[in-house]
Design a protein around this motif. Structure first.
Motif, PDB file in Angstrom:
ATOM      1  N   PRO A   1      17.892  19.509 -15.301  1.00  0.00           N
ATOM      2  CA  PRO A   1      18.467  20.410 -16.501  1.00  0.00           C
ATOM      3  C   PRO A   1      19.473  20.306 -16.483  1.00  0.00           C
ATOM      4  O   PRO A   1      20.861  19.899 -16.413  1.00  0.00           O
ATOM      5  CB  PRO A   1      17.967  21.879 -15.218  1.00  0.00           C
ATOM      6  N   SER A   2      19.703  21.397 -18.003  1.00  0.00           N
ATOM      7  CA  SER A   2      20.935  21.214 -18.205  1.00  0.00           C
ATOM      8  C   SER A   2      22.169  21.662 -17.141  1.00  0.00           C
ATOM      9  O   SER A   2      23.224  20.748 -17.087  1.00  0.00           O
ATOM     10  CB  SER A   2      21.689  22.430 -18.897  1.00  0.00           C
ATOM     11  N   VAL A   3      22.024  22.434 -16.186  1.00  0.00           N
ATOM     12  CA  VAL A   3      23.147  22.614 -14.973  1.00  0.00           C
ATOM     13  C   VAL A   3      23.450  20.730 -14.255  1.00  0.00           C
ATOM     14  O   VAL A   3      24.455  21.094 -13.669  1.00  0.00           O
ATOM     15  CB  VAL A   3      23.099  23.118 -14.123  1.00  0.00           C
TER      16      VAL A   3
ATOM     17  N   ALA B   1      13.441  23.413  -7.616  1.00  0.00           N
ATOM     18  CA  ALA B   1      11.931  23.592  -7.632  1.00  0.00           C
ATOM     19  C   ALA B   1      11.508  22.537  -8.980  1.00  0.00           C
ATOM     20  O   ALA B   1      11.544  22.781 -10.629  1.00  0.00           O
ATOM     21  CB  ALA B   1      11.040  24.305  -7.245  1.00  0.00           C
ATOM     22  N   CYS B   2      10.267  22.473  -9.126  1.00  0.00           N
ATOM     23  CA  CYS B   2       9.137  21.697 -10.011  1.00  0.00           C
ATOM     24  C   CYS B   2       8.970  23.265 -11.710  1.00  0.00           C
ATOM     25  O   CYS B   2       8.767  23.978 -11.235  1.00  0.00           O
ATOM     26  CB  CYS B   2       8.024  21.362 -10.021  1.00  0.00           C
ATOM     27  N   GLY B   3       9.488  22.386 -12.192  1.00  0.00           N
ATOM     28  CA  GLY B   3       9.304  23.497 -13.279  1.00  0.00           C
ATOM     29  C   GLY B   3      10.399  24.349 -13.352  1.00  0.00           C
ATOM     30  O   GLY B   3       9.853  25.943 -14.149  1.00  0.00           O
ATOM     31  N   GLY B   4      11.492  24.082 -12.952  1.00  0.00           N
ATOM     32  CA  GLY B   4      12.552  25.421 -12.013  1.00  0.00           C
ATOM     33  C   GLY B   4      12.870  26.062 -13.551  1.00  0.00           C
ATOM     34  O   GLY B   4      12.992  25.065 -14.911  1.00  0.00           O
ATOM     35  N   VAL B   5      13.614  27.261 -13.574  1.00  0.00           N
ATOM     36  CA  VAL B   5      13.831  27.975 -14.775  1.00  0.00           C
ATOM     37  C   VAL B   5      15.645  27.276 -14.569  1.00  0.00           C
ATOM     38  O   VAL B   5      16.242  27.089 -13.367  1.00  0.00           O
ATOM     39  CB  VAL B   5      14.254  29.452 -14.916  1.00  0.00           C
ATOM     40  N   GLU B   6      15.955  26.861 -16.626  1.00  0.00           N
ATOM     41  CA  GLU B   6      16.764  26.233 -16.845  1.00  0.00           C
ATOM     42  C   GLU B   6      18.229  27.532 -15.994  1.00  0.00           C
ATOM     43  O   GLU B   6      17.615  28.461 -15.993  1.00  0.00           O
ATOM     44  CB  GLU B   6      17.197  26.406 -17.978  1.00  0.00           C
ATOM     45  N   ASN B   7      19.177  26.550 -15.530  1.00  0.00           N
ATOM     46  CA  ASN B   7      19.852  27.988 -15.336  1.00  0.00           C
ATOM     47  C   ASN B   7      21.192  27.727 -16.123  1.00  0.00           C
ATOM     48  O   ASN B   7      22.289  27.933 -16.305  1.00  0.00           O
ATOM     49  CB  ASN B   7      20.476  27.593 -13.800  1.00  0.00           C
ATOM     50  N   ASN B   8      21.177  28.158 -17.545  1.00  0.00           N
ATOM     51  CA  ASN B   8      21.447  28.330 -19.111  1.00  0.00           C
ATOM     52  C   ASN B   8      21.099  29.388 -19.148  1.00  0.00           C
ATOM     53  O   ASN B   8      20.069  29.486 -19.930  1.00  0.00           O
ATOM     54  CB  ASN B   8      21.574  27.175 -20.055  1.00  0.00           C
ATOM     55  N   GLU B   9      21.708  30.486 -19.351  1.00  0.00           N
ATOM     56  CA  GLU B   9      21.191  31.835 -19.854  1.00  0.00           C
ATOM     57  C   GLU B   9      20.940  31.765 -21.034  1.00  0.00           C
ATOM     58  O   GLU B   9      19.723  32.235 -21.765  1.00  0.00           O
ATOM     59  CB  GLU B   9      21.926  32.590 -20.164  1.00  0.00           C
TER      60      GLU B   9
ATOM     61  N   CYS C   1      10.527  17.617  -8.175  1.00  0.00           N
ATOM     62  CA  CYS C   1       8.666  16.936  -8.759  1.00  0.00           C
ATOM     63  C   CYS C   1       8.991  15.483  -9.661  1.00  0.00           C
ATOM     64  O   CYS C   1       8.129  14.828  -9.149  1.00  0.00           O
ATOM     65  CB  CYS C   1       8.397  18.136 -10.041  1.00  0.00           C
ATOM     66  N   HIS C   2      10.212  14.661  -9.897  1.00  0.00           N
ATOM     67  CA  HIS C   2       9.885  13.883 -10.848  1.00  0.00           C
ATOM     68  C   HIS C   2      11.382  12.910  -9.551  1.00  0.00           C
ATOM     69  O   HIS C   2      11.186  11.917  -9.311  1.00  0.00           O
ATOM     70  CB  HIS C   2      11.140  13.781 -11.802  1.00  0.00           C
ATOM     71  N   LEU C   3      11.910  13.503  -8.255  1.00  0.00           N
ATOM     72  CA  LEU C   3      12.987  13.054  -7.397  1.00  0.00           C
ATOM     73  C   LEU C   3      12.216  13.183  -6.392  1.00  0.00           C
ATOM     74  O   LEU C   3      12.685  12.171  -5.584  1.00  0.00           O
ATOM     75  CB  LEU C   3      13.980  13.472  -7.800  1.00  0.00           C
TER      76      LEU C   3
END
Length: 146
Positions: free
Chosen positions: A99-101, A117-125, A76-78
């Motif tokens: 995101p944190s990853v 993807a836009c608004g994707g889930v963070e890959n940090n549990e 979304c942003h890039l």
């Protein structure tokens, strides 16, 4: 000064150097700035991404500092700027904040496959678990309220 927004045509055209560092600016547009500007400092703000039209304008400015912003490294942003990042010096000191990853990774070293993807889930549990807890709490409050 903690400026958040700048109205169009706010700055007189005669301004050549503009230091807006250390504010809360999150979105910029090309027509916010004088056309004859030579030096522009937008570092340490809340900028998450840039539209292609803004990037084209910034490339005409002799010196631009956009480091230490809240770059959100997702599609979304890039998307508008991704293929131009390596063709300009604008992003030589810019790093991902989210995101944190990808936090701390230089934008010039990103691969398209890495961008979520836009608004994707963070890959940090931990982030995901915390988000689930908040969602459950909000859901519970809604049920009790009704």
């Amino acid at each position: 000064m903690k400026i958040k927004n700048i109205p169009v045509d706010f700055f007189p055209e005669r301004i050549k150097t503009l230091n807006l560092s250390g504010n809360n600016i999150s979105e910029i547009m090309a027509d916010m700035f004088p056309k004859q500007i030579v030096n522009l400092d937008l570092s340490n703000n809340e900028i998450k991404g840039l539209q292609n039209s803004v990037m084209l304008f910034l490339e005409t400015v002799q010196q631009v500092n956009i480091s230490h912003n809240q770059w959100t490294c997702d599609l979304c942003h890039l998307t508008d700027i991704f293929f131009r990042v390596n063709k300009t010096n604008l992003f030589k000191n810019a790093t991902c904040a989210f995101p944190s990853v990808l936090k701390g990774k230089q934008l010039v070293r990103l691969n398209l496959e890495e961008l979520p993807a836009c608004g994707g889930v963070e890959n940090n549990e931990g982030d995901s678990l915390e988000s689930n807890k908040k969602g459950l709490l909000i859901g519970f409050i809604c049920i009790v309220t009704f």
